[in-house]
Design a protein around this motif. Structure first.
Motif, PDB file in Angstrom:
ATOM      1  N   GLU A  96     -20.750 -43.945  17.565  1.00  0.00           N
ATOM      2  CA  GLU A  96     -19.562 -43.199  17.685  1.00  0.00           C
ATOM      3  C   GLU A  96     -18.833 -44.386  16.053  1.00  0.00           C
ATOM      4  O   GLU A  96     -17.961 -44.182  16.064  1.00  0.00           O
ATOM      5  N   ARG A  97     -19.751 -46.155  16.068  1.00  0.00           N
ATOM      6  CA  ARG A  97     -19.131 -45.939  14.914  1.00  0.00           C
ATOM      7  C   ARG A  97     -20.027 -45.356  13.590  1.00  0.00           C
ATOM      8  O   ARG A  97     -18.794 -45.740  13.228  1.00  0.00           O
ATOM      9  N   GLU A  98     -20.441 -44.748  13.626  1.00  0.00           N
ATOM     10  CA  GLU A  98     -20.526 -43.826  11.987  1.00  0.00           C
ATOM     11  C   GLU A  98     -19.227 -42.997  12.474  1.00  0.00           C
ATOM     12  O   GLU A  98     -19.008 -42.490  11.057  1.00  0.00           O
ATOM     13  N   GLU A  99     -19.522 -42.051  13.302  1.00  0.00           N
ATOM     14  CA  GLU A  99     -18.294 -40.969  13.373  1.00  0.00           C
ATOM     15  C   GLU A  99     -16.955 -42.322  13.217  1.00  0.00           C
ATOM     16  O   GLU A  99     -15.626 -41.836  12.218  1.00  0.00           O
ATOM     17  N   ILE A 151     -16.205 -44.546  10.704  1.00  0.00           N
ATOM     18  CA  ILE A 151     -16.213 -44.817   9.912  1.00  0.00           C
ATOM     19  C   ILE A 151     -16.734 -43.730   8.861  1.00  0.00           C
ATOM     20  O   ILE A 151     -16.094 -44.089   7.552  1.00  0.00           O
ATOM     21  N   GLY A 152     -16.218 -42.512   9.628  1.00  0.00           N
ATOM     22  CA  GLY A 152     -16.828 -41.320   8.941  1.00  0.00           C
ATOM     23  C   GLY A 152     -18.368 -41.195   7.574  1.00  0.00           C
ATOM     24  O   GLY A 152     -17.863 -40.672   6.944  1.00  0.00           O
ATOM     25  N   LEU A 153     -18.882 -41.806   8.776  1.00  0.00           N
ATOM     26  CA  LEU A 153     -19.776 -41.669   7.765  1.00  0.00           C
ATOM     27  C   LEU A 153     -20.639 -40.374   7.685  1.00  0.00           C
ATOM     28  O   LEU A 153     -21.826 -39.839   7.564  1.00  0.00           O
ATOM     29  N   TYR A 154     -20.577 -40.086   8.983  1.00  0.00           N
ATOM     30  CA  TYR A 154     -21.657 -38.512   9.594  1.00  0.00           C
ATOM     31  C   TYR A 154     -20.362 -37.786  10.581  1.00  0.00           C
ATOM     32  O   TYR A 154     -19.512 -38.912  11.161  1.00  0.00           O
ATOM     33  N   ARG A 155     -20.570 -36.546  10.731  1.00  0.00           N
ATOM     34  CA  ARG A 155     -19.488 -35.889  12.392  1.00  0.00           C
ATOM     35  C   ARG A 155     -20.536 -35.228  12.574  1.00  0.00           C
ATOM     36  O   ARG A 155     -21.786 -34.799  12.688  1.00  0.00           O
ATOM     37  N   TYR A 156     -20.464 -35.522  13.849  1.00  0.00           N
ATOM     38  CA  TYR A 156     -22.267 -35.173  14.976  1.00  0.00           C
ATOM     39  C   TYR A 156     -21.005 -33.468  16.314  1.00  0.00           C
ATOM     40  O   TYR A 156     -20.239 -33.562  16.049  1.00  0.00           O
ATOM     41  N   LEU A 157     -21.482 -32.916  16.377  1.00  0.00           N
ATOM     42  CA  LEU A 157     -21.756 -32.321  17.483  1.00  0.00           C
ATOM     43  C   LEU A 157     -20.219 -32.464  18.513  1.00  0.00           C
ATOM     44  O   LEU A 157     -20.639 -33.598  18.358  1.00  0.00           O
ATOM     45  N   PRO A 158     -19.610 -31.805  18.930  1.00  0.00           N
ATOM     46  CA  PRO A 158     -18.857 -32.556  20.197  1.00  0.00           C
ATOM     47  C   PRO A 158     -19.402 -32.804  21.344  1.00  0.00           C
ATOM     48  O   PRO A 158     -19.021 -33.771  21.799  1.00  0.00           O
ATOM     49  N   ASP A 159     -20.729 -32.369  21.889  1.00  0.00           N
ATOM     50  CA  ASP A 159     -21.170 -33.069  22.737  1.00  0.00           C
ATOM     51  C   ASP A 159     -22.858 -33.005  22.480  1.00  0.00           C
ATOM     52  O   ASP A 159     -23.880 -33.240  22.648  1.00  0.00           O
ATOM     53  N   TRP A 160     -22.565 -34.405  21.683  1.00  0.00           N
ATOM     54  CA  TRP A 160     -23.480 -36.017  21.492  1.00  0.00           C
ATOM     55  C   TRP A 160     -24.216 -36.446  22.243  1.00  0.00           C
ATOM     56  O   TRP A 160     -25.152 -36.411  22.243  1.00  0.00           O
ATOM     57  N   SER A 161     -23.177 -36.299  23.435  1.00  0.00           N
ATOM     58  CA  SER A 161     -23.566 -37.336  23.607  1.00  0.00           C
ATOM     59  C   SER A 161     -24.194 -36.806  25.513  1.00  0.00           C
ATOM     60  O   SER A 161     -25.810 -37.430  25.149  1.00  0.00           O
ATOM     61  N   GLY A 162     -24.318 -35.194  25.235  1.00  0.00           N
ATOM     62  CA  GLY A 162     -24.562 -34.450  26.356  1.00  0.00           C
ATOM     63  C   GLY A 162     -26.268 -34.283  25.876  1.00  0.00           C
ATOM     64  O   GLY A 162     -27.644 -34.141  26.653  1.00  0.00           O
ATOM     65  N   ARG A 163     -25.819 -34.061  24.653  1.00  0.00           N
ATOM     66  CA  ARG A 163     -27.566 -34.201  23.412  1.00  0.00           C
ATOM     67  C   ARG A 163     -28.669 -35.533  23.499  1.00  0.00           C
ATOM     68  O   ARG A 163     -29.796 -35.158  23.759  1.00  0.00           O
ATOM     69  N   ILE A 164     -28.030 -36.202  23.942  1.00  0.00           N
ATOM     70  CA  ILE A 164     -28.750 -37.004  22.804  1.00  0.00           C
ATOM     71  C   ILE A 164     -29.138 -37.582  24.507  1.00  0.00           C
ATOM     72  O   ILE A 164     -30.650 -37.821  24.774  1.00  0.00           O
ATOM     73  N   ARG A 165     -28.901 -37.249  25.861  1.00  0.00           N
ATOM     74  CA  ARG A 165     -29.356 -37.417  26.874  1.00  0.00           C
ATOM     75  C   ARG A 165     -30.657 -36.881  27.211  1.00  0.00           C
ATOM     76  O   ARG A 165     -31.556 -37.192  27.843  1.00  0.00           O
ATOM     77  N   ARG A 166     -30.487 -35.566  27.200  1.00  0.00           N
ATOM     78  CA  ARG A 166     -31.358 -34.779  27.375  1.00  0.00           C
ATOM     79  C   ARG A 166     -32.436 -34.819  26.332  1.00  0.00           C
ATOM     80  O   ARG A 166     -33.166 -33.877  26.838  1.00  0.00           O
ATOM     81  N   SER A 167     -31.865 -34.763  25.290  1.00  0.00           N
ATOM     82  CA  SER A 167     -33.781 -34.625  24.254  1.00  0.00           C
ATOM     83  C   SER A 167     -34.300 -35.983  24.137  1.00  0.00           C
ATOM     84  O   SER A 167     -35.234 -36.107  23.717  1.00  0.00           O
ATOM     85  N   PHE A 168     -33.525 -37.192  24.288  1.00  0.00           N
ATOM     86  CA  PHE A 168     -34.431 -38.593  24.738  1.00  0.00           C
ATOM     87  C   PHE A 168     -35.920 -38.135  25.102  1.00  0.00           C
ATOM     88  O   PHE A 168     -35.721 -38.479  26.272  1.00  0.00           O
TER      89      PHE A 168
END
Length: 190
Positions: free
Chosen positions: A153-156, A158-175
């Motif tokens: 959330e901090r990186e998005e 400040i504009g450092l990175y753009r993540y896919l819209p479903d990043w929250s579910g992806r990190i939960r599934r891939s951790f």
């Protein structure tokens, strides 16, 4: 005196060829524990090396052959395929050993790097779990995913990175709580 933990060649440049034409070069450098209590550790990494070799022979070599045939048909350049395992020791203090192994594949125009982290207690010759580094009853998964969410959330913001819209579910599934290592910066997980 020999160090108990070393990185040694498991495969030193094995080449898969069609006739006299080399298509795929494979190498692996894996850890070897030469002290007491390392039988399970060494068996694990030998099996890792065998699985990597089998993967290269059964999955990558056919792809290299296919691209070779396409190059012959189109009179193009013969692609140069490589696969290697590179091991880096990130922590070796007393009986604690932590490391990561990168599996690097390159062929044609693509390059793939997959990282696997492992941490071992060599006294017991056993891999350590992520929960072993936290106080009892800590909700480790929840705590780590909370830190990751805040960082994304901090990186998005400040504009450092753009993540896919479903990043929250992806990190939960891939951790994967078993894929981590220790370094000077602290705990590194994927």
């Amino acid at each position: 005196m020999t160090k108990p933990l070393q990185i040694k060649p498991y495969l030193a440049g094995r080449t898969f060829s069609v006739g006299d034409v080399p298509l795929l070069t494979v190498s692996a450098h894996l850890p070897v524990w030469e002290g007491d209590h390392g039988r399970r550790f060494n068996r694990y990494y030998r099996a890792y090396g065998r699985a990597f070799t089998h993967y290269c022979e059964t999955e990558l070599f056919p792809l290299a052959q296919e691209s070779y045939c396409q190059a012959l048909e189109s009179a193009g350049a013969i692609p140069d395929w490589h696969a290697e395992l590179q091991t880096n020791i990130t922590c070796h203090e007393g009986t604690l050993v932590s490391l990561y192994t990168d599996s690097v594949e390159s062929g044609g125009r693509q390059r793939i790097v997959l990282r696997r982290g492992d941490t071992w207690d060599m006294e017991s010759d056993s891999p350590l779990r992520l929960v072993d580094f936290f106080p009892p009853h800590t909700l480790v998964r929840k705590r780590i995913l909370s830190v990751v969410r805040a960082q994304i959330e901090r990186e998005e913001r400040i504009g450092l990175y753009r993540y896919l819209p479903d990043w929250s579910g992806r990190i939960r599934r891939s951790f994967n709580p078993q894929n981590f290592y220790i370094s000077d910066e602290g705990l590194i997980f994927f």
